[in-house]
Design a protein around this motif. Sequence first.
Motif, PDB file in Angstrom:
ATOM      1  N   LEU A   1      46.480  10.551  10.905  1.00 45.85           N
ATOM      2  CA  LEU A   1      45.915   9.657  12.031  1.00 45.85           C
ATOM      3  C   LEU A   1      46.865   8.808  12.375  1.00 45.85           C
ATOM      4  O   LEU A   1      47.018   8.077  13.587  1.00 45.85           O
ATOM      5  N   ALA A   2      47.762   8.278  11.551  1.00 44.71           N
ATOM      6  CA  ALA A   2      48.684   7.216  11.920  1.00 44.71           C
ATOM      7  C   ALA A   2      49.907   7.755  12.785  1.00 44.71           C
ATOM      8  O   ALA A   2      50.359   7.112  13.622  1.00 44.71           O
ATOM      9  N   ALA A   3      50.160   9.241  12.999  1.00 42.38           N
ATOM     10  CA  ALA A   3      50.758   9.702  13.965  1.00 42.38           C
ATOM     11  C   ALA A   3      50.302   9.601  15.367  1.00 42.38           C
ATOM     12  O   ALA A   3      50.963   9.614  16.382  1.00 42.38           O
ATOM     13  N   ILE A   4      49.072   9.393  15.573  1.00 41.19           N
ATOM     14  CA  ILE A   4      48.622   9.196  16.620  1.00 41.19           C
ATOM     15  C   ILE A   4      48.124   7.727  16.770  1.00 41.19           C
ATOM     16  O   ILE A   4      47.307   7.042  17.954  1.00 41.19           O
ATOM     17  N   GLY A   5      48.416   6.855  15.752  1.00 40.78           N
ATOM     18  CA  GLY A   5      48.377   5.290  15.952  1.00 40.78           C
ATOM     19  C   GLY A   5      47.153   4.691  15.301  1.00 40.78           C
ATOM     20  O   GLY A   5      46.859   3.572  15.664  1.00 40.78           O
ATOM     21  N   ILE A   6      46.259   5.434  14.813  1.00 37.06           N
ATOM     22  CA  ILE A   6      44.976   5.148  14.078  1.00 37.06           C
ATOM     23  C   ILE A   6      45.224   4.620  12.748  1.00 37.06           C
ATOM     24  O   ILE A   6      45.552   5.364  11.832  1.00 37.06           O
ATOM     25  N   PRO A   7      45.170   3.499  12.446  1.00 34.54           N
ATOM     26  CA  PRO A   7      45.186   2.975  11.016  1.00 34.54           C
ATOM     27  C   PRO A   7      44.201   3.309  10.158  1.00 34.54           C
ATOM     28  O   PRO A   7      43.028   3.066  10.406  1.00 34.54           O
ATOM     29  N   VAL A   8      44.256   3.443   8.834  1.00 36.87           N
ATOM     30  CA  VAL A   8      43.267   3.795   8.024  1.00 36.87           C
ATOM     31  C   VAL A   8      43.696   3.290   6.520  1.00 36.87           C
ATOM     32  O   VAL A   8      44.892   3.111   6.312  1.00 36.87           O
ATOM     33  N   ASN A   9      42.600   2.706   5.931  1.00 41.48           N
ATOM     34  CA  ASN A   9      42.833   2.511   4.550  1.00 41.48           C
ATOM     35  C   ASN A   9      41.932   3.459   3.876  1.00 41.48           C
ATOM     36  O   ASN A   9      40.819   3.518   3.868  1.00 41.48           O
ATOM     37  N   ILE A  10      42.529   3.869   2.649  1.00 39.50           N
ATOM     38  CA  ILE A  10      41.875   4.750   1.998  1.00 39.50           C
ATOM     39  C   ILE A  10      41.144   3.895   0.600  1.00 39.50           C
ATOM     40  O   ILE A  10      41.989   2.967   0.149  1.00 39.50           O
ATOM     41  N   GLU A  11      39.854   3.881   0.593  1.00 40.60           N
ATOM     42  CA  GLU A  11      39.084   3.022  -0.484  1.00 40.60           C
ATOM     43  C   GLU A  11      38.784   4.031  -1.563  1.00 40.60           C
ATOM     44  O   GLU A  11      37.690   4.644  -1.205  1.00 40.60           O
ATOM     45  N   VAL A  12      39.335   4.086  -2.718  1.00 35.96           N
ATOM     46  CA  VAL A  12      38.620   4.790  -3.974  1.00 35.96           C
ATOM     47  C   VAL A  12      37.504   4.196  -4.305  1.00 35.96           C
ATOM     48  O   VAL A  12      37.486   2.983  -4.764  1.00 35.96           O
ATOM     49  N   THR A  13      36.379   4.950  -4.525  1.00 37.82           N
ATOM     50  CA  THR A  13      35.181   4.120  -4.705  1.00 37.82           C
ATOM     51  C   THR A  13      34.386   4.716  -5.858  1.00 37.82           C
ATOM     52  O   THR A  13      34.206   5.858  -6.125  1.00 37.82           O
ATOM     53  N   PRO A  14      34.011   3.830  -7.027  1.00 34.84           N
ATOM     54  CA  PRO A  14      33.457   4.315  -8.309  1.00 34.84           C
ATOM     55  C   PRO A  14      32.152   5.011  -7.765  1.00 34.84           C
ATOM     56  O   PRO A  14      31.273   4.670  -6.949  1.00 34.84           O
ATOM     57  N   PRO A  15      31.857   6.041  -8.763  1.00 31.64           N
ATOM     58  CA  PRO A  15      30.601   6.883  -8.526  1.00 31.64           C
ATOM     59  C   PRO A  15      29.317   5.743  -8.335  1.00 31.64           C
ATOM     60  O   PRO A  15      28.189   6.046  -7.638  1.00 31.64           O
ATOM     61  N   SER A  16      29.374   4.779  -9.100  1.00 31.26           N
ATOM     62  CA  SER A  16      28.084   3.956  -9.188  1.00 31.26           C
ATOM     63  C   SER A  16      27.807   2.977  -7.734  1.00 31.26           C
ATOM     64  O   SER A  16      26.911   2.468  -7.568  1.00 31.26           O
ATOM     65  N   GLN A  17      28.992   3.190  -7.036  1.00 37.76           N
ATOM     66  CA  GLN A  17      29.144   2.359  -5.667  1.00 37.76           C
ATOM     67  C   GLN A  17      29.119   3.424  -4.680  1.00 37.76           C
ATOM     68  O   GLN A  17      29.025   2.798  -3.195  1.00 37.76           O
ATOM     69  N   TYR A  18      29.054   4.710  -4.975  1.00 38.94           N
ATOM     70  CA  TYR A  18      29.123   5.694  -3.617  1.00 38.94           C
ATOM     71  C   TYR A  18      27.946   6.013  -3.070  1.00 38.94           C
ATOM     72  O   TYR A  18      27.274   7.172  -3.441  1.00 38.94           O
TER      73      TYR A  18
ATOM     74  N   ALA B   1      27.319   6.459   3.056  1.00 38.98           N
ATOM     75  CA  ALA B   1      26.248   7.122   3.594  1.00 38.98           C
ATOM     76  C   ALA B   1      25.907   8.278   2.458  1.00 38.98           C
ATOM     77  O   ALA B   1      26.732   8.545   1.535  1.00 38.98           O
ATOM     78  N   GLY B   2      24.528   8.680   2.791  1.00 36.22           N
ATOM     79  CA  GLY B   2      24.415  10.074   2.197  1.00 36.22           C
ATOM     80  C   GLY B   2      23.270   9.981   0.988  1.00 36.22           C
ATOM     81  O   GLY B   2      22.483  10.881   0.891  1.00 36.22           O
ATOM     82  N   ALA B   3      23.193   8.781   0.491  1.00 37.62           N
ATOM     83  CA  ALA B   3      21.960   8.663  -0.714  1.00 37.62           C
ATOM     84  C   ALA B   3      20.855   8.161  -0.334  1.00 37.62           C
ATOM     85  O   ALA B   3      19.817   8.319  -0.912  1.00 37.62           O
ATOM     86  N   GLY B   4      20.449   7.652   0.930  1.00 33.32           N
ATOM     87  CA  GLY B   4      19.176   7.360   1.453  1.00 33.32           C
ATOM     88  C   GLY B   4      19.020   8.068   2.487  1.00 33.32           C
ATOM     89  O   GLY B   4      19.418   8.941   3.051  1.00 33.32           O
ATOM     90  N   THR B   5      17.651   7.356   3.047  1.00 31.83           N
ATOM     91  CA  THR B   5      16.929   8.061   4.195  1.00 31.83           C
ATOM     92  C   THR B   5      17.780   7.762   5.727  1.00 31.83           C
ATOM     93  O   THR B   5      18.539   6.830   5.624  1.00 31.83           O
ATOM     94  N   TYR B   6      17.576   8.480   6.618  1.00 32.84           N
ATOM     95  CA  TYR B   6      18.456   8.092   7.916  1.00 32.84           C
ATOM     96  C   TYR B   6      18.203   6.614   8.229  1.00 32.84           C
ATOM     97  O   TYR B   6      19.204   5.887   8.703  1.00 32.84           O
ATOM     98  N   GLN B   7      16.883   6.326   8.326  1.00 32.14           N
ATOM     99  CA  GLN B   7      16.771   4.941   8.823  1.00 32.14           C
ATOM    100  C   GLN B   7      17.535   3.750   7.962  1.00 32.14           C
ATOM    101  O   GLN B   7      17.957   2.788   8.401  1.00 32.14           O
TER     102      GLN B   7
END
Length: 316
Positions: free
Chosen positions: A195-212, A218-224
């Motif tokens: 993504l950097a090659a086309i100019g999009i900056p990204v931060n990789i955030e390593v997240t503990p399971p308890s906060q995932y 997303a993914g752990a709750g209902t759509y709404q």
Amino acid sequence: QFTENPTYWAKGWTAAQVAANPYMDPGHVQNVVITTKTDDLARYTDLTSGGADIAPILQADWSNVINNAKFSYFTQPSTAANIVAIALNTHRYPTNITMFRQAIASAINYTDVSDKAFLGTQGGGVNPMMGPGYPPYTQLYDLGNIPPYSYNLATAKADLAASGVNVATLQPLEFRILQGCGVCLTTAQVVYSDLAAIGIPVNIEVTPPSQYAPPLVAGAGTYQVEVNESQTIAQIMWFGSATFAPDEPTPADSWLTWVSNSTSANNYAIYSNPIVQVCVNDLTNGSPASTITTACTAAQAQVAHDVPYIDRKSVV
């Protein structure tokens, strides 16, 4: 420690019955002891010493496995419903813009991901697929035969320009991955560079399971619930933990969860579209097969256009 259930209802099945429905195989080991070790070399050492019978080995030590005749390794059969995927938050800027998501899908070097994160030809790698259906479930897989997303830098740049997003002033996108997932981190690093090659900056955030979970992932709750949390949920996130398999052995599973606005979980992209929802509804309201096929063929084309997920079939 896990012990075989002596009263499992399919325990007395004949070989023919198990062969006809292998999902219900009662298993063949009485006790399984699972020990957590995060260090890859320690896991490999346990294999060589007899301290472990089975262990996951990452790329750094994989050559030791394939060059040692003592070891064999497991490759997913072609019929396995097992995928890896990246989800794109369809409610938060700029991944709420369809052309921007399309640019991301064309900017990723999928061969690089397969080789660097999934051991490439040595370990099986990952193969192209067009979600949300799992390839083995042919009844609902890629209706319309739409080709999977592929690496095309020219297309990525054109889609990015068409999106209207000014990358010169764009704040880094959050890419959240699960702590301890080696393939997630390696893939995220490839995506970061692509993504950097086309100019999009990204931060990789390593997240503990308890906060995932919401409000970060997303993914752990209902759509709404996740629509309400969408502005703090990462723009890019790993789908599940390392690989993902269906909750239920049915072709409808991923349609009812990944792309439905009535799901209780697993819609990591927080994605919904009226055309897609018709397919989802038809899968649960008793519609005839012909109606489902028509609705889901239209839904497949819509999902492919909208790019809520970037999927690959895992064979490792």
